[in-house]
Motif scaffolding. Structure first.
Motif, PDB file in Angstrom:
ATOM      1  N   LYS A 134       0.846  -1.189   0.000  1.00 28.16           N
ATOM      2  CA  LYS A 134       0.000   0.000   0.000  1.00 28.16           C
ATOM      3  C   LYS A 134       0.880   1.236   0.000  1.00 28.16           C
ATOM      4  O   LYS A 134       1.943   1.263   0.628  1.00 28.16           O
ATOM      5  N   VAL A 164      -6.396   6.838   3.245  1.00 29.76           N
ATOM      6  CA  VAL A 164      -7.491   6.407   2.373  1.00 29.76           C
ATOM      7  C   VAL A 164      -8.823   6.820   2.996  1.00 29.76           C
ATOM      8  O   VAL A 164      -8.909   7.016   4.216  1.00 29.76           O
ATOM      9  N   ALA A 190      -7.200  -2.144   2.456  1.00 33.96           N
ATOM     10  CA  ALA A 190      -6.765  -0.774   2.188  1.00 33.96           C
ATOM     11  C   ALA A 190      -6.865   0.118   3.415  1.00 33.96           C
ATOM     12  O   ALA A 190      -6.322   1.225   3.419  1.00 33.96           O
ATOM     13  N   ASP A 202      -1.454  -1.728  -4.258  1.00 30.36           N
ATOM     14  CA  ASP A 202      -2.886  -1.816  -3.974  1.00 30.36           C
ATOM     15  C   ASP A 202      -3.641  -0.731  -4.740  1.00 30.36           C
ATOM     16  O   ASP A 202      -3.309   0.447  -4.666  1.00 30.36           O
ATOM     17  N   SER A 261      -5.250   2.206  -2.624  1.00 30.81           N
ATOM     18  CA  SER A 261      -4.302   3.209  -2.146  1.00 30.81           C
ATOM     19  C   SER A 261      -3.743   4.019  -3.318  1.00 30.81           C
ATOM     20  O   SER A 261      -3.377   5.181  -3.150  1.00 30.81           O
ATOM     21  N   ASP A 280      -3.834   7.960  -3.410  1.00 31.17           N
ATOM     22  CA  ASP A 280      -2.619   8.726  -3.673  1.00 31.17           C
ATOM     23  C   ASP A 280      -2.856   9.797  -4.734  1.00 31.17           C
ATOM     24  O   ASP A 280      -2.297  10.897  -4.655  1.00 31.17           O
TER      25      ASP A 280
END
Length: 250
Positions: free
Chosen positions: A10, A15, A60, A131, A134, A138
């Protein structure tokens, strides 16, 4: 026997803590498998489709999942009561099938005001180098975005019979395929981050989430991220077999 899934790293990002999981569809294309069970509970590789989606959310770092129910709602609620590691909240749509946009409006009081994941429960995806959720988190930038969609190139959309959904420019902004018969290079795979503040001025349900996307596109606030892993459109019994074949091949 299927191979175990690799654990994907991740990204070090925050998140969304809440997700809306779409699980209220009739699953007509999945007949006869949906004659006695809701589509989200169709097993793929020994596990219901819904559980695959919830596993992604839990891994996540999502804490809370709002799940809408309509078709065979009692069966779905009974299954949800067995889920561990997530705070499950049911959005009851027994009275009327609302589609995705109407489902979001119905669940709006349960979603809070922070950005949320919205995940279709009939998705089957495997993460790429990192992942996927994530990766979305991001890329999420609330200063310039109201929606951020996870996309795959049409050429990698397994078992998908459509002609693509969106175009993606160099900045990540999306525009939709508008003309019938025209092919768009990217397919939306049922995973997104959405700002609940855009869930306003809605028509009477049923209606699609597309109405909110179109507004965001018109304002230049709709973006996409390309998924680096595997995705299968599990909409038919044949697609279940294909997903299991791909998973078995690693």
């Amino acid at each position: 026997m299927t191979k175990p899934r690799a654990i994907r790293p991740k990204l070090p990002v925050v998140v969304p803590s809440t997700a809306m999981v779409m699980a209220a569809g009739l699953g007509k294309r999945m007949r006869p498998l949906t004659a006695t069970r809701p589509k989200p509970l169709i097993p793929v590789a020994g596990k219901p489709l819904l559980d695959h989606a919830l596993d992604h959310l839990r891994a996540a770092g999502v804490k809370r999942a709002v799940v809408n129910v309509h078709y065979l709602a009692d069966t779905l609620e009974a299954h949800l009561s067995t889920i561990d590691g997530l705070d499950i909240v049911v959005s009851d749509e027994r009275g009327q099938l609302l589609e995705t946009g109407g489902g979001l409006i119905k669940a709006r009081p349960l979603l809070g005001d922070d950005p949320i994941f919205v995940v279709n429960s009939d998705n089957f995806w495997l993460d790429g180098p990192v992942d996927a959720l994530s990766l979305l988190a991001d890329r999420w930038d609330p200063k310039i975005m109201d929606v951020l969609l996870l996309l795959v190139p049409l050429a990698r959309a397994h078992c998908h019979g459509g002609q693509g959904d969106f175009y993606l420019d160099a900045t990540g902004r999306i525009t939709s395929r508008r003309k019938p018969g025209r092919v768009a290079p990217y397919v939306f795979i049922g995973v997104q981050i959405l700002n609940p503040a855009i869930l306003v001025d809605a028509p009477e349900p049923p209606f699609s989430t597309m109405i909110f996307w179109e507004r965001a596109i018109a304002e230049g606030r709709a973006y996409g991220v390309v998924h680096q892993g595997l995705w299968v459109d599990v909409g038919t019994p044949a697609a279940v077999a294909r997903a299991e074949e791909l998973l078995g091949n690693g």
